[in-house]
Design an enzyme around this catalytic site. Structure first.
Site: not given
Ligand code: GLU
Length: 298
Positions: A14, A254-256, A258
């Site tokens: 993702t 987390s990816k969210r 960044k």
């Protein structure tokens, strides 16, 4: 003779991998290599809305750049949907699944109507609206093409177990399970013909994984995974849930949010050896001033 150690890294494509992913992957890789065992790579891409093939390619590239090798071909979950369907059919055959037609809004309304909305590890607990629908009504709605999810009847599932469940957590001994806190969990979504929980337990069993190493945010999910293993007669691996890698701000990477990706660290000129050390918490990286995991011990 002790069984061969088989570990796996199971990312969802993702987004790009960051240091937190590298931490999990390295711990799994090291555990397998040090034991002379096998390290498997599994791409958990059953969610067509969130997963992208380009991220799968990037994951393979990032891991290879980092110096990790895996045994055999990566297992790509989206190519194995009939296998997950067969597992669902076994649960259906035991009378443990039922179709649920509710939308999120309907579930929230129902919970508000009964005055409370208890939450479990996956969010709001399902109030049970569709559990008691008569079979004829269900069949009519399915025949009319109405979308439905498949939910586990948790009470019926627990009633089949002769003994309470537990699992071996490395360094902590046997931990007892409380799968009831998931309520009637979704095992096949309306938009995806299986759920993470079903696929992960199916594949760990199929691939002979003996030690699951993953971040501690998945510790609660293990209670449900043990339940599915017990119901379907699958062996229970050992588990090691490592602390999450934290950023300098003390928040999880987390990816969210960044978190810097491995690709960005590479572009910034860091060598694989330096990024491996950052990921293991041996040296602080740009976002890991406060690495909480001294856990690798390696
Ligand atoms: N695919 C899951 C994730 O990327 C990890 C599953 C697991 O390790 O059990 O969060």
């Amino acid at each position: 003779m002790a069984a061969t150690t088989v570990t796996r890294f199971a990312p969802s494509p993702t987004g790009r991998l960051h240091l937190g992913h590298a931490h999990s992957a390295l711990l799994g890789w090291q555990a397998a290599r040090q034991a002379g065992g096998r390290f498997l790579l599994r791409i958990e891409d059953i969610d067509p809305l969130r997963c992208r093939p380009a991220f799968t390619d990037a994951i393979l590239e990032d891991l290879a750049w980092l110096g990790l090798d895996w045994d055999g071909e990566p297992r790509i979950q989206s190519r194995h949907l009939p296998e997950y369907r067969a597992a669902l059919e076994r649960l259906e055959g035991m009378g443990l699944l039922y179709p649920c037609f509710c939308t999120r809004a309907e579930i929230a309304r129902e919970a508000a109507a009964i005055g409370h909305a208890p939450h479990g590890p996956d969010g709001m607990l399902y109030p049970g609206t569709c559990r008691h629908r008569p079979p004829a009504g269900r069949a009519t709605r399915i025949a009319a093409g109405e979308p439905y999810a498949l939910r586990l009847d948790m009470t019926a599932a627990l009633a089949r177990l002769p003994v309470p469940l537990d699992f071996e957590e490395e360094g902590r001994g046997r931990l007892s399970c409380d799968p009831a806190r998931f309520g009637d969990v979704v095992l096949a979504r309306k938009d995806t013909p299986a759920s993470y929980h079903l696929c992960v337990t199916h594949d760990d069993a199929l691939q002979g994984v003996t030690l699951v190493i993953r971040a501690e945010d998945l510790l609660p999910a293990t209670d449900l995974h043990r339940l599915l293993q017990a119901l379907l007669g699958w062996p229970a691996p050992r588990y090691r849930h490592h602390p999450l890698l934290l950023g300098a701000d003390g928040k999880r990477l987390s990816k969210r949010d960044k978190a810097p990706t491995l690709a960005a660290l590479r572009e910034a000129g860091h060598s694989p050896a330096v990024v491996r050390a950052m990921a293991l918490g041996a040296i602080a990286g740009p976002a890991t001033g406060a690495v909480r995991s001294a856990a690798s011990g390696l």
